[in-house]
Enzyme design. Structure first.
Site, PDB file in Angstrom:
ATOM      1  N   ARG A 163       0.846  -1.196   0.000  1.00  0.00           N
ATOM      2  CA  ARG A 163       0.000   0.000   0.000  1.00  0.00           C
ATOM      3  C   ARG A 163       0.880   1.244   0.000  1.00  0.00           C
ATOM      4  NH1 ARG A 163      -4.930   1.352   4.228  1.00  0.00           N
ATOM      5  NH2 ARG A 163      -3.301   1.065   5.826  1.00  0.00           N
ATOM      6  N   ASP A 447      -4.013   2.977  13.768  1.00  0.00           N
ATOM      7  CA  ASP A 447      -3.195   3.647  12.772  1.00  0.00           C
ATOM      8  C   ASP A 447      -3.737   5.057  12.581  1.00  0.00           C
ATOM      9  OD1 ASP A 447      -5.391   3.465  11.067  1.00  0.00           O
ATOM     10  OD2 ASP A 447      -4.493   1.980   9.745  1.00  0.00           O
TER      11      ASP A 447
END
Length: 542
Positions: A163, A447
């Site tokens: 990613r 996150d």
């Protein structure tokens, strides 16, 4: 155009990753695509302004023919046919990368985005680790505990899906004509340049997860980047595969269109919970009380608007021959606390059972100990099948009103929730500034999306003068400022390190204090943009 580096980080093999040839390839990507990227970021601003004016959003009549059309994405390669469990985490340090590859998961989402602080060291270390993983040579010697880490040979490794950063994020250590480069093109360009051929030869990629997109035109840009990159390096067209995260509210209205634009490369869509809720607040922050969300802990995936979002995602993916990937199970076990671990297992099992029964083809976990639970749940639904794309869900009929039905979400806004959001936002941002983007807080793996929803909820609550259900107090800027002081002092005591507190927690608290003010000028599109500017100043230790 010219490309220069501010410096080469002190990472083994950094010179190989930042070779002249690799940087020339990154420069070509910028020469060809910077203009389009800038136009698309400006289009985001216009789209947000339109929602502020109308207070609503709908499926685009101009693309109705795409939604009604009979088309499918390219078939998935063998390495991506079975994705029943995916583990997520940063690709730096090497120990974490090896643990993810060895976890027993079918896929590892190697994260250069929300779970990674983009220090120059972290970015390059991650790319070194991913390159060695592709070559099968990744290993790590931990001098601190005397342990050695190596790739397992007794079972398959997880397939790597990288990613890169979202389109909005810069890379300040790579300068194009003296200005910061585009983080997404640096991440993708360096990874693709060094790994595309070896991954293509082994049938293991290159594969990518694409974050934070807000329109099908942003998918079209990735399509053009992929086609150009393949042609430039002599890779067969259509070798790349990409899974797009549907983690913004405009993307929820454009799932068909996004798959269509990337149809030669698309392998699926993913449901990203916290970023999605954050995006709803961001887009509808002037739309009044009907868009005020309950405490984030109360907004479950079973809320009507979240059911609409996930069921539309499954239906859209399977209609187009793509995989529907479930969201993160953020709860994590604690091996020192059996009760915490048992509760985590129970929550993950329930979450994954819902997803498997709804038709998802696989889902995310944040910890290796959760892999067997996710496998067991999906095994019970899939049996011998690698996926359930054949489950078409024709009965699903989702309207724009259903996607925007925030008001029906159960739960309430509480002062306790405000305190939790402040604590988590400051704690996460501080650790992010210290160089770690994946943080365990109160037995949850957090996150950047966590900090985003936390700070945006408080901004929204102040703006709408919400009355807290547990205390009867109106949530005002003054109340939040006092609550922030309390949470910061709580963190000071827990950290018990004045040097670390001054370097990371104090700047984090100042930043969060500004971002939750309720004032228009203080609502940042992304927390990571001002945090990244802090990261590049002398306020924060490298």
């Amino acid at each position: 155009m010219s490309i220069t580096l501010t410096h080469t980080p002190s990472v083994a093999k950094a010179d190989e990753i930042l070779s002249a040839e690799a940087l020339a390839f990154v420069l070509k990507l910028h020469e060809k695509f910077t203009g389009t990227r800038e136009e698309l970021l400006e289009a985001r601003t216009r789209a947000r302004a339109e929602v502020a004016k109308t207070g609503t959003m709908d499926f685009d009549p101009a693309t109705a023919q795409v939604r009604a059309g009979d088309w499918k994405v390219a078939p998935a390669p063998a390495a991506l046919q079975d994705r029943r469990v995916e583990i997520t985490g940063p690709a730096s340090p090497a120990k974490m990368a090896i643990n993810a590859l060895n976890s027993g998961a079918k896929v590892w989402l190697a994260d250069l985005e929300d779970a990674s602080t983009p220090t120059w060291h972290n970015v390059i270390d991650a790319l070194v680790n991913l390159t060695e993983a592709a070559a099968g040579t990744l290993s790590f010697e931990d001098a601190g505990n005397g342990k050695s880490y190596a790739l397992r040979t007794d079972a398959p490794l997880a397939t790597v899906v990288v990613r890169p950063r979202g389109w909005h994020l810069p890379e300040a250590n790579v300068l194009i004509n003296g200005a910061p480069a585009i983080g997404a093109l640096v991440d993708f360009g360096l990874h693709f340049f060094h790994n595309a051929k070896v991954l293509a030869e082994s049938g293991q990629g290159p594969f990518y997860y694409l974050p934070k997109m807000e329109s099908y035109l942003e998918s079209r840009l990735w399509n053009e980047v992929f086609a150009f990159a393949e042609a430039e390096l002599g890779i067969e067209h259509g070798t790349i595969r990409a899974t797009m995260l549907i983690e913004t509210i405009p993307a929820a209205f454009q799932m068909d269109e996004m798959l269509y634009e990337l149809r030669d490369y698309a392998s699926g869509l993913n449901a990203g919970r916290w970023d999605y809720l954050f995006s709803i607040i961001k887009y509808f922050r002037e739309a009044g009380e009907k868009f005020v969300m309950p405490d984030r802990a109360d907004v479950a995936m079973t809320a009507p608007m979240m059911r609409a979002y996930t069921e539309l995602l499954v239906q859209t993916c399977h209609k187009r021959g793509a995989f529907a990937m479930g969201g993160m199970a953020a709860v994590i076990p604690n091996r020192r606390e059996p009760e915490v671990t048992a509760a985590a297992f129970e929550k993950v099992r329930a979450d994954k059972t819902r997803e498997a029964n709804d038709g998802f083809d696989g889902s995310w976990v944040a910890h290796p100990d959760l892999v067997p639970i996710c496998v067991e749940v999906f095994d019970s639904v899939l049996g011998a099948k690698p996926n359930q794309i054949d489950r078409q869900r024709p009965e699903v009929a989702v309207t724009a009103e259903a996607l925007l039905d925030v008001a029906s979400a159960p739960g309430s806004v509480t002062e306790a929730g405000v305190n939790t959001n402040l604590y988590v936002a400051v704690a996460y941002t501080a650790v992010w500034l210290s160089g770690n983007g994946a943080v365990a807080i109160h037995n949850l793996m957090e996150d950047a999306a966590t900090a985003e929803i936390s700070r945006s909820q408080i901004w929204q609550q102040i703006r709408n003068k919400v009355v807290a259900a547990d205390t009867g107090n109106t949530i005002t800027a003054e109340l939040v400022a006092k609550a922030l002081e309390v949470q910061v002092e709580k963190l000071r005591g827990e950290v018990n390190d004045e040097e670390a507190f001054a370097a990371y927690y104090a700047p984090a608290a100042d930043l969060i204090g500004r971002l939750v003010s309720g004032r228009d000028e203080d609502f940042e599109d992304f927390l990571t943009l001002p945090a990244y500017r802090l990261l590049s100043t002398e306020l924060v230790a490298k």
